[in-house]
Design an enzyme around this catalytic site. Structure first.
Site, PDB file in Angstrom:
ATOM      1  N   CYS A 126       0.855  -1.192   0.000  1.00  0.00           N
ATOM      2  CA  CYS A 126       0.000   0.000   0.000  1.00  0.00           C
ATOM      3  C   CYS A 126       0.886   1.235   0.000  1.00  0.00           C
ATOM      4  CB  CYS A 126      -0.940  -0.007   1.209  1.00  0.00           C
ATOM      5  SG  CYS A 126      -0.081   0.266   2.778  1.00  0.00           S
ATOM      6  N   CYS A 129       3.371   1.781   2.829  1.00  0.00           N
ATOM      7  CA  CYS A 129       4.665   1.086   2.761  1.00  0.00           C
ATOM      8  C   CYS A 129       5.705   1.947   2.065  1.00  0.00           C
ATOM      9  CB  CYS A 129       4.510  -0.243   2.027  1.00  0.00           C
ATOM     10  SG  CYS A 129       3.371  -1.414   2.785  1.00  0.00           S
ATOM     11  N   ASP A 535      12.478  25.353 -30.832  1.00  0.00           N
ATOM     12  CA  ASP A 535      13.702  25.535 -31.594  1.00  0.00           C
ATOM     13  C   ASP A 535      13.419  25.099 -33.033  1.00  0.00           C
ATOM     14  OD1 ASP A 535      16.421  26.024 -32.100  1.00  0.00           O
ATOM     15  OD2 ASP A 535      16.892  23.907 -31.806  1.00  0.00           O
ATOM     16  N   ASP A 725      16.554  20.599 -28.851  1.00  0.00           N
ATOM     17  CA  ASP A 725      17.330  19.364 -29.005  1.00  0.00           C
ATOM     18  C   ASP A 725      18.809  19.512 -28.752  1.00  0.00           C
ATOM     19  OD1 ASP A 725      18.058  20.770 -31.370  1.00  0.00           O
ATOM     20  OD2 ASP A 725      18.535  18.867 -32.337  1.00  0.00           O
ATOM     21  N   ASP A 729      20.274  24.362 -25.895  1.00  0.00           N
ATOM     22  CA  ASP A 729      18.905  24.466 -25.402  1.00  0.00           C
ATOM     23  C   ASP A 729      18.771  24.038 -23.948  1.00  0.00           C
ATOM     24  OD1 ASP A 729      17.770  25.367 -27.832  1.00  0.00           O
ATOM     25  OD2 ASP A 729      17.774  23.323 -28.612  1.00  0.00           O
TER      26      ASP A 729
END
Length: 845
Positions: A126, A129, A535, A725, A729
């Site tokens: 649960c 835990c 970009d 990418d 950036d």
């Protein structure tokens, strides 16, 4: 026959194998789990062939033997016990996980010197835990962070190796009643299989006891007054008591163990009210049976336990489905590889563990096999199924020199590949680490629900006590069972499961779509985005730049300037660098003192001459006068200066992604404002913006310019999603409210991003926005149901309108409902069928 260890440095020669059996039992010699297929996986240890359960254990065993660590096996009196069964492993046995050669498979060393591992935690039942393990680990000196995902039961633990050992961390988890194992897919499958078997047995005992007890309780329900004699009634009660004992002792044992653990650690977990309810009802019924006075509720007790276990079983099954995507990623890399020993002179191969491959090895990959590492094709042409990483169902063509990713499947012809990245350095491993980080992180809405769930348990106990006191005055015979009904009808589990279940399922769906979530808060943040800043190169365009024209100056020739440029860009993964390397002729020149300036260019010394490569603005800022050779039209221009003199201008062309215009139009249809910000020249950026239908664009942006523009938008109240990418950036990706990196881009950009787009379709981002909004709706539905259920169920139980067995059914159903509702998120959104013509018309509008 000796084990498949090759004659490389550090290898150990295998001695002849004796013909006696390795061991009588069918347990794995390495991990102790059951061996399902005898003879399939074996290894020779001390001249005896040992049975192993899976290819993973075989590879680890061979690695241990190859490193000369046979003493590890000799020091054990017997094979390691089955995970979770018997006594916990002693600290001395756990010390094997402190060895570098063992940690190499699942431990990562971070830049600050700390280490991070992903562990499988056994015994979590649960959300309480999860809280307990996190708090216990974070209290250990030297542990920097511990995050556990309830849906996958995987923990991300970060520690300082000079302050604490991994074996001590594993032992600390054992000390509070749980077990931790390296996050290995084979071990996870074996542990899950054993847990399912144990849960089914508990459910079977509870179901059998419930049916038998109901059979003995039924006469009392239908008999008229005086129709059952006192001795028969007493016999039926004693029979019910005897049949209820196994249900309490065996089936309900997990609830009692969890409650005792929580109380020992002075906290209120979700097992506490359940255990109190079951124990109180059984004690009251047992006393009534012994004294012959009062009501018995053995039928309600067994039904209650059965419904709880049934709900937990169904929840466990649903939770397993939620983590399917991660399990598929973990199983993608093969355990074995066919390494060519003398390629290209011969194609004789040897079968070795995939972990034994080294950079530069030539590997044969047959049709139907997965690539064991990242690399390039040395020989042959084929098609590769990359759907696991990109979400694209159509296999991609791969020819000579093409890059291939470990874990993807060869589906056409046999090929030979050269290994370039192995183990933890592969693209798949990086994605798995990002996904595990997302699973381990806890968004604010999850932490809020968990914090209130703890207070909720305390309130439940107070309400149950108040109901007991009040009903003792109103109707003492009913007081106990009404208090029990209050304890069991409340469902803090549903409240704590409402958001984690939805986020876990949604994260898996995003991965199948080709959008890897690296931080789960990103899903929630996507729903609030108002502006998308993109970009250009590698994002809206394919990022496959090509040199379309070379202008040379001052006595240089084209071959010379291309070779100089290729040497400068030898260590870069930027699209411009790849284009220049593709045109350059490999020579003996090597660039030294190379310095990359993000968003500007690169400098270094080649063949004794200082060289600078970059944009016109970058070169002219250094005081170098460049000739006026005309506008570059729609192409990007890169200048090379040697010894302070202009040497060449390269014109590079790139293509827009086929769905770029449609994606931009669909983003606008979702109510988002799209902005293009690029470091490229104005003519190139303006052309791309016009073709995609983007009204607002900015050219010549340095990393600082992009960062400032995002900050300015945020200052105006905008919620910004940045898509990029490159290395340049990374700062703006970290600054944006939500960031998306392209899977083909720089690793630094991916590490700074909240999501990674692994495929080539920018349209996947649109589907991500749609699915995030759907996820938020499901999360709100789950929270609303959990709150409404408890607001209605508690008063009904406190007023005596709900019996304990009906309360148990309600509790189990409440938890199950939020999980089933979350499973609706497994269905990915339909691709938006907007044609390029439609996109153009939307853009013009």
């Amino acid at each position: 026959m000796a084990i498949a260890l090759q004659s490389r440095p550090g290898a150990v020669a295998a001695s002849p194998v004796e013909s006696r059996p390795a061991q009588e039992a069918t347990d794995c010699f390495h991990c102790g789990l059951p061996v399902l297929e005898r003879g399939r996986y074996t290894a020779v240890v001390d001249s005896v062939r040992r049975e192993l359960c899976c290819a993973g254990c075989q590879a680890v065993t061979e690695s241990i033997l190859g490193a000369g660590l046979e003493a590890f096996y000799r020091s054990r009196a017997e094979a390691r016990p089955v995970p979770g069964e018997g006594a916990p492993a002693p600290l001395e046995e756990l010390a094997i996980y402190d060895r570098p050669e063992v940690q190499g498979a699942f431990v990562t060393t971070l830049a600050d010197g700390s280490r991070e591992a992903t562990l499988l935690i056994e015994g979590i039942t649960c959300p309480a835990c999860v809280w307990l393990n996190e708090q216990h680990l974070q209290a250990l000196p030297g542990v920097l962070a511990a995050d556990i995902n309830y849906a996958t039961r995987r923990a991300r633990v970060r520690w300082q190796p000079d302050a604490i050992r991994l074996s001590v961390i594993l032992d600390a988890i054992q000390s509070i009643g749980y077990r931790a194992w390296p996050n290995d897919s084979e071990i996870a499958e074996q542990v899950a299989r054993r847990e399912r078997r144990s849960a089914l047995w508990r459910l079977f005992v509870a179901a059998f006891g419930m049916m038998q007890v109901m059979m003995y309780a039924y006469p009392a329900y239908i008999a008229g007054e005086g129709e059952i004699t006192a001795d028969i009634a007493s016999l039926l009660r004693w029979a019910s008591l005897v049949l209820t004992v196994p249900v309490i002792v065996y089936s309900a044992a997990p609830f009692f163990r969890g409650a005792l653990r929580d109380l020992r650690l002075r906290r209120l977990g979700m097992d506490v009210p359940v255990s109190l309810g079951v124990a109180a009802a059984f004690a009251g019924s047992a006393w009534a049976t012994w004294t012959g006075r009062g009501e018995v509720y053995f039928d309600s007790i067994t039904m209650f336990v059965f419904f709880l276990l049934a709900g937990r079983w169904l929840e466990y099954t649903a939770r397993g489905k939620a983590s399917e995507a991660l399990r598929h990623l973990l199983r993608a890399l093969p355990a074995k590889a066919q390494r060519l020993t003398d390629f290209p002179r011969s194609e004789v191969f040897e079968t070795v563990p995939a972990g034994a491959l080294a950079i530069g090895d030539a590997v044969l990959v047959r049709p139907g096999d997965a690539f064991p590492a990242d690399g390039v094709v040395l020989k042959g042409d084929t098609r590769v199924d990359e759907s696991l990483l990109t979400g694209e169902s159509r296999p991609a063509a791969k020819g000579l020199g093409a890059a291939v990713t470990g874990g993807t499947a060869n589906v056409a012809q046999p090929v030979v590949m050269r290994v370039e990245r192995t183990g933890a350095d592969t693209r798949l491993s990086a994605i798995v680490r990002l996904v595990e980080r997302a699973h381990a992180e806890r968004p604010a809405i999850v932490e809020l629900a968990d914090r209130y769930a703890g207070w909720f348990v305390a309130a439940v106990l107070a309400i149950a006590l108040a109901a007991l006191v009040i009903w003792l005055r109103i109707d003492p015979d009913r007081a106990l069972m009404i208090a029990v009904a209050v304890l069991v009808v409340t469902c803090p589990c549903a409240l704590s499961l409402a958001t984690p279940a939805a986020l876990a399922v949604a994260t898996g769906t995003f991965a199948r779509m080709g959008l890897v979530v690296t931080r789960e808060r990103a899903i929630e943040s996507l729903t609030r985005v108002t502006h998308v800043v993109m970009d250009k190169t590698g994002t809206l365009t394919e990022g496959t730049l090509a040199v379309v024209r070379t202008d040379v100056f001052d006595g240089f020739d084209a071959q010379q300037v291309l070779s100089l440029s290729a040497a400068l860009e030898a260590g870069s993964d930027h699209p411009v660098a790849r284009a220049l390397r593709a045109e350059g002729i490999a020579g003996s020149d090597v660039a030294v003192e190379v310095h990359h300036e993000a968003g500007a260019g690169v400098s270094g010394i080649v063949a004794g001459s200082p060289c600078r490569l970059g944009s016109r603005r970058h070169i002219e800022a250094l005081g170098i006068v460049l000739p006026d050779v005309g506008a570059p039209d729609e192409h990007s221009e890169v200048w090379l200066a040697v010894d302070g003199r202009p040497a060449a201008r390269f014109l590079l062309g790139d293509r827009l992604r086929s769905d770029a215009a449609a994606a931009v139009a669909n983003l606008r249809a979702l109510g988002l404002q799209v902005i293009l910000a690029s470091g490229d020249q104005a003519n190139v950026v303006e052309a791309a913006a016009r073709r995609c239908g983007i009204a607002q664009w900015h050219a010549g942006c340095s990393p600082e310019d992009k960062h400032a523009r995002v900050e300015a938008l945020q200052a105006q109240g905008a919620v910004v999603c940045m898509v990029g990418d490159g290395v340049n950036d990374a700062p703006v990706l970290a600054r944006a409210d939500v960031s998306v990196a392209m899977g083909s881009g720089a690793v630094l950009a991916q590490q700074s991003a909240d999501l990674v787009l692994t495929g080539a379709r920018i349209q996947t981002l649109v589907e991500g926005f749609e699915h995030a909004r759907h996820t938020l709706r499901v999360m709100r539905q789950n929270l609303a149901w959990a709150l409404a259920y408890n607001l209605v169920a508690v008063p009904l139980a406190a007023t005596g309108l709900l019996s304990p067995w009906l309360a148990g059914l309600g509790m189990a159903s409440s938890s199950l409902l939020v999980v089933v509702n979350a499973l609706r998120l497994r269905k990915a959104p339909e691709h938006v069928a907007t044609t390029l013509a439609d996109a153009a018309s939307v853009a013009r509008a």
